[in-house]
Design an enzyme around this catalytic site. Structure first.
Site, PDB file in Angstrom:
ATOM      1  N   SER A 145      -7.375  50.229 -36.714  1.00 19.43           N
ATOM      2  CA  SER A 145      -7.045  51.118 -37.814  1.00 19.43           C
ATOM      3  C   SER A 145      -6.849  52.502 -37.343  1.00 19.43           C
ATOM      4  CB  SER A 145      -8.318  51.034 -38.772  1.00 19.43           C
ATOM      5  OG  SER A 145      -8.438  52.210 -39.893  1.00 19.43           O
TER       6      SER A 145
ATOM      7  N   GLU B 130      -8.382  55.061 -38.879  1.00 22.04           N
ATOM      8  CA  GLU B 130      -9.719  55.626 -38.968  1.00 22.04           C
ATOM      9  C   GLU B 130     -10.445  55.780 -37.456  1.00 22.04           C
ATOM     10  OE1 GLU B 130     -11.548  56.982 -41.283  1.00 22.04           O
ATOM     11  OE2 GLU B 130      -9.916  56.894 -42.788  1.00 22.04           O
TER      12      GLU B 130
ATOM     13  N   TYR C 224     -17.406  52.630 -40.528  1.00 22.62           N
ATOM     14  CA  TYR C 224     -16.034  51.735 -40.545  1.00 22.62           C
ATOM     15  C   TYR C 224     -15.468  52.087 -39.100  1.00 22.62           C
ATOM     16  CZ  TYR C 224     -11.700  49.981 -41.674  1.00 22.62           C
ATOM     17  OH  TYR C 224     -10.409  49.214 -41.551  1.00 22.62           O
TER      18      TYR C 224
END
Length: 351
Positions: free
Chosen positions: A136, A138, A159
């Site tokens: 991801s 992120e 996360y």
């Protein structure tokens, strides 16, 4: 399992999610036999793939669901030994960034350790499948854009930290055990199938309901965050392309186009003929303890080596999703309206 007709077999964790449903459609269209992992629940959570079960009467397609979870390495090992997949796509995760601050242990167990269990189960089962790990954007967190495959990782949420663990574990299994494993570092990708608690879908669903007179306001947090939003069906095509490459490597999938939350919101409301400032309210409960200001991907490597390129970016995506939510609210044709698995016999749900 009979080898009488040996289609290519794919195994998808997270098959009931946005990406899993689009990926299953893609692979079935390419003639694969698709196996999906679903968690046992007292209510049906398969609405995104129920229409694929309708197609299962056609002898040219095949979809089988198996109860299990990425927290159960024994179950994963058994399924890999029995199915012998050619490709494994690990899409399972607790994927809501804001929720990861509330449930950090659960997020780490599913999103991070879940990836490790998939890799270890394949190693123990001695199944030489090609593996796709859903990494991801992120993971980049606080690093400055544009972000690419060699950009330093600086996650700003449980996360993001969990995804970094899974990303590096995938690399280590590739380097240490010779496993054919790749990580797709996907930037935000959305669609009408996006969950209703995620920002983009929350906005477009609210626009449709406000337009219909069912609601008056929507409550949002940080409007200044900048993201690189793409269209999910194009991104799952990129996942598949990564596993068709000559050798395993990691790739960023992104549009390269910056779009602020404010721009997305403005475009969504404008498209429905509404003034966003009359309907959007600020609520600091939607702020993260640590914010990520800008995520903008550099997909150059995927373009050069996979011939992959996104065609739908943030503002067009906002219009597309608003149209879909307005049509859905009006009772138009929609994937949600397909028959539930309650109408199907128990035997398709694997072993």
């Amino acid at each position: 399992m009979s080898e009488q007709v040996r289609r290519r077999r794919a195994f998808i964790t997270g098959i009931t999610g946005q990406d899993g449903s689009y990926l299953a459609e893609l692979l079935l269209g390419k003639g694969y036999e698709v196996h999906g992992l679903i968690r046992r629940a007292s209510t049906f959570n398969t609405s995104r793939i129920d229409h694929l079960y309708q197609d299962a009467h056609d002898e040219d397609v095949r979809l089988v669901l198996h109860h299990g979870d990425v927290t159960d390495v024994g179950r994963l090992t058994y399924l890999f030994q029995w199915i012998e997949p050619d490709e494994v796509y690990n899409l399972a995760a607790q994927s809501h960034v804001r929720v990861s601050f509330v449930e950090p242990e659960h997020t780490s167990n599913v999103t991070g350790m879940g990836a490790l269990r998939v890799l270890e189960a394949l190693r123990m089962a001695e199944v030489p499948a090609r593996v796709y790990q859903a990494s991801s954007s992120e993971m980049f967190g606080a690093t400055h854009p544009p972000q690419h495959e060699e950009t330093a990782l600086h996650p700003r949420s449980p996360y993001g930290v969990s995804k970094v663990f899974a990303h590096w574990m995938t690399r280590n299994y590739r380097d240490g055990y010779g496993m054919w494993a790749v990580s797709g570092i996907l930037f935000n990708h959305e669609s009408p199938r996006r969950g209703e608690t995620f920002l983009t879908r929350k906005v477009t669903r609210a626009v449709a309901r406000i337009k219909a007179g069912l609601e008056e306001h929507i409550y949002l947090g940080n409007l200044d965050a900048v993201r690189d939003w793409g269209y999910a069906p194009e991104y799952v095509e990129g996942m598949w392309q990564m596993l068709q490459a000559d050798s395993p490597d990691d790739y960023v999938l992104a549009t390269g186009v910056a779009c602020s939350v404010r721009d997305f919101v403005t475009t969504a409301f404008d498209h429905a003929g509404l003034d966003w400032e009359k309907h959007v309210r600020y609520d600091d409960r939607y702020l993260r303890p640590t914010e990520v200001d800008e995520l903008i991907g550099d997909p150059g490597k995927a373009a050069r080596e996979l011939d992959w390129k996104a065609s739908v970016a943030g503002l067009d995506l906002a219009r597309l999703m608003v149209d879909a939510d307005i049509a859905r609210l009006a009772g138009g044709p929609d994937w949600v309206d397909q028959p539930s698995l309650v109408d199907w016999p128990v035997h398709p749900i694997g072993r």
